[in-house]
Design a protein around this motif. Sequence first.
Motif, PDB file in Angstrom:
ATOM      1  N   ALA A  25       9.949   1.522 -18.933  1.00 59.49           N
ATOM      2  CA  ALA A  25      10.282   2.928 -17.926  1.00 59.49           C
ATOM      3  C   ALA A  25      11.680   2.612 -17.041  1.00 59.49           C
ATOM      4  CB  ALA A  25       9.039   3.040 -17.365  1.00 59.49           C
ATOM      5  N   ALA A  26      11.629   1.147 -16.442  1.00 58.06           N
ATOM      6  CA  ALA A  26      12.068   1.142 -16.019  1.00 58.06           C
ATOM      7  C   ALA A  26      13.707   0.667 -16.350  1.00 58.06           C
ATOM      8  CB  ALA A  26      11.867  -0.068 -15.102  1.00 58.06           C
ATOM      9  N   PHE A  27      13.881   0.207 -17.240  1.00 58.90           N
ATOM     10  CA  PHE A  27      15.260   0.305 -18.140  1.00 58.90           C
ATOM     11  C   PHE A  27      16.040   2.203 -17.867  1.00 58.90           C
ATOM     12  CE2 PHE A  27      18.075   0.561 -22.051  1.00 58.90           C
ATOM     13  CZ  PHE A  27      19.168   0.104 -21.434  1.00 58.90           C
ATOM     14  N   LEU A  28      15.131   3.392 -18.375  1.00 56.67           N
ATOM     15  CA  LEU A  28      14.764   4.003 -18.403  1.00 56.67           C
ATOM     16  C   LEU A  28      15.664   4.707 -17.262  1.00 56.67           C
ATOM     17  CD1 LEU A  28      15.081   6.560 -20.043  1.00 56.67           C
ATOM     18  CD2 LEU A  28      13.113   6.901 -19.965  1.00 56.67           C
ATOM     19  N   ALA A  29      14.469   4.231 -16.371  1.00 55.53           N
ATOM     20  CA  ALA A  29      15.237   4.922 -15.182  1.00 55.53           C
ATOM     21  C   ALA A  29      16.195   4.423 -14.245  1.00 55.53           C
ATOM     22  CB  ALA A  29      13.926   4.832 -14.491  1.00 55.53           C
ATOM     23  N   GLY A  30      17.049   3.262 -14.858  1.00 56.70           N
ATOM     24  CA  GLY A  30      17.930   3.119 -14.225  1.00 56.70           C
ATOM     25  C   GLY A  30      17.926   1.750 -13.698  1.00 56.70           C
ATOM     26  N   GLN A  31      16.958   1.617 -13.401  1.00 51.78           N
ATOM     27  CA  GLN A  31      16.873   0.242 -12.986  1.00 51.78           C
ATOM     28  C   GLN A  31      17.185  -1.231 -12.625  1.00 51.78           C
ATOM     29  OE1 GLN A  31      11.893   0.919 -12.429  1.00 51.78           O
ATOM     30  NE2 GLN A  31      12.927   2.688 -11.306  1.00 51.78           N
ATOM     31  N   ALA A  32      17.433  -0.925 -14.466  1.00 57.54           N
ATOM     32  CA  ALA A  32      17.683  -2.973 -14.380  1.00 57.54           C
ATOM     33  C   ALA A  32      19.214  -2.664 -15.285  1.00 57.54           C
ATOM     34  CB  ALA A  32      16.809  -3.106 -15.237  1.00 57.54           C
ATOM     35  N   GLU A  55      14.365   3.682 -29.442  1.00 55.59           N
ATOM     36  CA  GLU A  55      15.075   4.122 -29.108  1.00 55.59           C
ATOM     37  C   GLU A  55      14.870   6.188 -29.140  1.00 55.59           C
ATOM     38  OE1 GLU A  55      19.138   5.653 -31.677  1.00 55.59           O
ATOM     39  OE2 GLU A  55      18.737   3.810 -31.352  1.00 55.59           O
ATOM     40  N   PRO A  56      13.873   6.493 -29.851  1.00 60.07           N
ATOM     41  CA  PRO A  56      13.143   7.907 -29.582  1.00 60.07           C
ATOM     42  C   PRO A  56      12.522   7.777 -28.288  1.00 60.07           C
ATOM     43  CG  PRO A  56      12.361   6.586 -31.335  1.00 60.07           C
ATOM     44  CD  PRO A  56      13.377   5.445 -30.868  1.00 60.07           C
ATOM     45  N   ASP A  57      11.937   6.632 -27.456  1.00 65.06           N
ATOM     46  CA  ASP A  57      11.512   6.613 -26.320  1.00 65.06           C
ATOM     47  C   ASP A  57      12.717   7.205 -24.859  1.00 65.06           C
ATOM     48  OD1 ASP A  57       9.117   6.339 -26.624  1.00 65.06           O
ATOM     49  OD2 ASP A  57       9.036   4.452 -26.340  1.00 65.06           O
ATOM     50  N   LEU A  58      14.000   6.314 -25.456  1.00 65.01           N
ATOM     51  CA  LEU A  58      14.955   6.127 -24.446  1.00 65.01           C
ATOM     52  C   LEU A  58      15.849   7.914 -24.890  1.00 65.01           C
ATOM     53  CD1 LEU A  58      17.156   2.582 -24.889  1.00 65.01           C
ATOM     54  CD2 LEU A  58      15.271   4.103 -23.050  1.00 65.01           C
ATOM     55  N   GLY A 105      13.694  10.310 -23.155  1.00 61.33           N
ATOM     56  CA  GLY A 105      13.505  10.597 -21.754  1.00 61.33           C
ATOM     57  C   GLY A 105      14.995  10.947 -21.281  1.00 61.33           C
ATOM     58  N   VAL A 106      16.268  11.036 -21.790  1.00 59.49           N
ATOM     59  CA  VAL A 106      17.517  10.845 -20.836  1.00 59.49           C
ATOM     60  C   VAL A 106      17.948  11.062 -22.599  1.00 59.49           C
ATOM     61  CG1 VAL A 106      19.937  10.221 -19.692  1.00 59.49           C
ATOM     62  CG2 VAL A 106      17.121   9.777 -19.688  1.00 59.49           C
ATOM     63  N   PRO A 107      19.331  12.670 -22.643  1.00 64.35           N
ATOM     64  CA  PRO A 107      19.142  12.435 -24.495  1.00 64.35           C
ATOM     65  C   PRO A 107      20.393  11.915 -24.470  1.00 64.35           C
ATOM     66  CG  PRO A 107      17.960  14.426 -23.733  1.00 64.35           C
ATOM     67  CD  PRO A 107      17.638  13.707 -22.308  1.00 64.35           C
ATOM     68  N   ASP A 108      21.332  12.318 -23.398  1.00 60.58           N
ATOM     69  CA  ASP A 108      23.049  11.073 -23.208  1.00 60.58           C
ATOM     70  C   ASP A 108      22.988   9.457 -22.844  1.00 60.58           C
ATOM     71  OD1 ASP A 108      22.015  12.038 -20.707  1.00 60.58           O
ATOM     72  OD2 ASP A 108      24.513  13.366 -20.307  1.00 60.58           O
ATOM     73  N   LEU A 109      21.998   9.354 -22.548  1.00 60.24           N
ATOM     74  CA  LEU A 109      21.657   7.631 -22.057  1.00 60.24           C
ATOM     75  C   LEU A 109      23.511   7.063 -22.735  1.00 60.24           C
ATOM     76  CD1 LEU A 109      21.378   5.895 -20.042  1.00 60.24           C
ATOM     77  CD2 LEU A 109      19.014   5.147 -22.304  1.00 60.24           C
ATOM     78  N   ASP A 110      24.080   6.298 -21.970  1.00 61.51           N
ATOM     79  CA  ASP A 110      25.133   5.530 -22.844  1.00 61.51           C
ATOM     80  C   ASP A 110      24.508   4.416 -23.192  1.00 61.51           C
ATOM     81  OD1 ASP A 110      27.177   4.502 -23.406  1.00 61.51           O
ATOM     82  OD2 ASP A 110      27.940   5.137 -21.278  1.00 61.51           O
ATOM     83  N   VAL A 111      24.077   3.741 -24.161  1.00 63.73           N
ATOM     84  CA  VAL A 111      23.252   2.607 -23.999  1.00 63.73           C
ATOM     85  C   VAL A 111      24.308   1.937 -25.267  1.00 63.73           C
ATOM     86  CG1 VAL A 111      21.642   3.531 -25.593  1.00 63.73           C
ATOM     87  CG2 VAL A 111      20.396   1.333 -24.836  1.00 63.73           C
ATOM     88  N   GLY A 112      23.743   0.152 -25.963  1.00 61.83           N
ATOM     89  CA  GLY A 112      24.373   0.040 -26.844  1.00 61.83           C
ATOM     90  C   GLY A 112      24.141  -1.238 -26.694  1.00 61.83           C
TER      91      GLY A 112
END
Length: 258
Positions: free
Chosen positions: A100-107, A117-120, A123-130
């Motif tokens: 949740a902290a990662f998804l909220a941009g807190q880390a 990945e399904p949770d991410l 929560g944020v469909p266009d999350l820029d993650v790798g």
Amino acid sequence: GIDRLPDTLTSLRETCEKLKAAGLVPFSNGYAEWWVLGVHNFNILLGAVKDVDRFVDALASGRSPGPDAAVVEGWMRLLDLTARYGQPNPTSGTYTASVAAFLAGQAAMIQQGNWIEPDLTKGVPDLDVGVLPMPVSDTPSTRLPMGVPNYWIVNRDSPVKDEAKAWLEWLHSSPSGKRFLLQELKVIPPYVSLASAPVGPLSTPFAQAWRQGQTLPWVLPRFPDKTKAVAAAMRSYLEHPQSHAQFWRSLGQAWSRP
């Protein structure tokens, strides 16, 4: 100010310093979960040693890691780095809270796999993650740990085993079943019937690493009765500062315990 992805211990530390200077927390650590430490994190070490059987023998007998000493030291530096640049009290972070902290941009970074990945994306469909490798030295590496997380098993004594087999065939061959596996769960399938590549910002680089042979072996399933003891030793190390040599001894004691 970060213009390249870190692929060594030094570049990862430099990246953490830049993140910290910008007021950002580098790591969201879920170290309250035994499997995050004792399975996934420790597997980075076991996957990197030259001979895992010789290494485990040295660990269980309390001998020094010998030719793998540099790998052990690098892995411990990585563990130290994640604790130093993570949230306060790193062993207090649960899986749910850390994701949740990662998804909220807190880390900026989290030690997890493509199962989140399904949770991410929900929560944020266009999350820029790798995905980044977990380096244990200053030799650049792009290898990612990969293994089979689970298997389907049909109970031979079940009165509905034919129905179970039919369901498994449907899941891996029908258009709707394949769509669910690839697009909803984002799994990387080993089946010929699922020839399509997985779709997602995490599954795609894992699949590429697999095809390119840039993977680390998933060793811990060979030692299922040791993982919780390893996690307890790692958690104690993080909570009660001690030297790396002391930790090696305590880890050996934990591994040798029945």
